[in-house]
Design an enzyme around this catalytic site. Structure first.
Site, PDB file in Angstrom:
ATOM      1  N   GLU A   1     -13.229  -0.609   2.868  1.00 37.99           N
ATOM      2  CA  GLU A   1     -12.110  -0.366   1.911  1.00 37.99           C
ATOM      3  C   GLU A   1     -12.163  -1.553   0.973  1.00 37.99           C
ATOM      4  O   GLU A   1     -12.022  -1.272  -0.108  1.00 37.99           O
ATOM      5  CB  GLU A   1     -10.939  -0.157   2.588  1.00 37.99           C
ATOM      6  CG  GLU A   1      -9.597   0.031   1.550  1.00 37.99           C
ATOM      7  CD  GLU A   1      -8.229   0.190   2.497  1.00 37.99           C
ATOM      8  OE1 GLU A   1      -8.209   1.290   3.030  1.00 37.99           O
ATOM      9  OE2 GLU A   1      -7.590  -0.756   2.525  1.00 37.99           O
TER      10      GLU A   1
ATOM     11  N   CYS B   1       0.675  -1.278   0.023  1.00 35.65           N
ATOM     12  CA  CYS B   1      -0.085   0.064   0.029  1.00 35.65           C
ATOM     13  C   CYS B   1       0.842   1.319   0.144  1.00 35.65           C
ATOM     14  O   CYS B   1       0.361   2.486  -0.011  1.00 35.65           O
ATOM     15  CB  CYS B   1      -0.968   0.063   1.332  1.00 35.65           C
ATOM     16  SG  CYS B   1      -2.274  -1.324   1.087  1.00 35.65           S
TER      17      CYS B   1
ATOM     18  N   HIS C   1     -13.148   9.618  -7.575  1.00 37.43           N
ATOM     19  CA  HIS C   1     -12.282   9.643  -8.388  1.00 37.43           C
ATOM     20  C   HIS C   1     -11.077  10.685  -8.095  1.00 37.43           C
ATOM     21  O   HIS C   1     -10.576  11.355  -9.033  1.00 37.43           O
ATOM     22  CB  HIS C   1     -12.898   9.976  -9.719  1.00 37.43           C
ATOM     23  CG  HIS C   1     -13.695   8.736 -10.354  1.00 37.43           C
ATOM     24  ND1 HIS C   1     -14.949   8.271  -9.791  1.00 37.43           N
ATOM     25  CD2 HIS C   1     -13.469   7.604 -11.014  1.00 37.43           C
ATOM     26  CE1 HIS C   1     -15.178   7.399 -10.319  1.00 37.43           C
ATOM     27  NE2 HIS C   1     -14.166   6.803 -11.087  1.00 37.43           N
TER      28      HIS C   1
END
Length: 149
Positions: A136, A25, A75
């Site tokens: 998530e 990550c 986005h």
């Protein structure tokens, strides 16, 4: 009058990278987030009120969450403003990409704390934010409860 909890769910797509993290990550990647917002209050008891019987109109709650969270984070790519990815962030911004620089590590845990503060400021005085759940992935989520804070 009884206290009632109501929940509205939202979805949005957001990219991020975890500065200093020792796993995958640390790389820029994205998630299809699911946000559940639960508020608590008493249903309006005035039969003359157009919102009679509601704690809050789901449309009013939707407007708050969309304006404060979904429309901003959808986005977008989120980076800690102190990240070494700052050059990448500026490059993306220069190319017209939506980049958000925050003063925290953009984990689900920290994002849900940020979201709670933003939503609480917009709720009517008669309604309290009870909890948030930010999912998530299909199997991972962070939860925020007012009772814990």
């Amino acid at each position: 009058m009884s206290s009632i909890r109501i929940t509205k769910q939202f979805t949005f797509e957001t990219g991020h990278a975890l500065y200093g993290y020792d796993g995958k990550c640390k790389n820029v990647h994205g998630h299809s987030y699911k946000l559940s917002v639960t508020v608590i209050g008493s249903p309006i008891s005035d039969p003359g009120n157009v919102k009679y019987g509601m704690v809050i109109d789901f449309g009013d709650l939707k407007k708050i969450v969309k304006e404060e969270i979904v429309d901003i984070f959808d986005h977008a790519t989120v980076f800690n403003k102190n990240t070494p990815h700052i050059e990448l962030a500026h490059e993306l911004q220069g190319r017209g990409h939506h980049v958000i620089l925050v003063d925290y590590q953009p984990t689900s845990e920290n994002m849900v704390i940020d979201f709670a503060g933003k939503i609480k400021k917009r709720l009517p005085a008669s309604i309290s934010l009870h909890s948030l759940r930010l999912q998530e992935t299909e199997t991972s989520y962070a939860e925020w409860y007012q009772s814990d804070n």
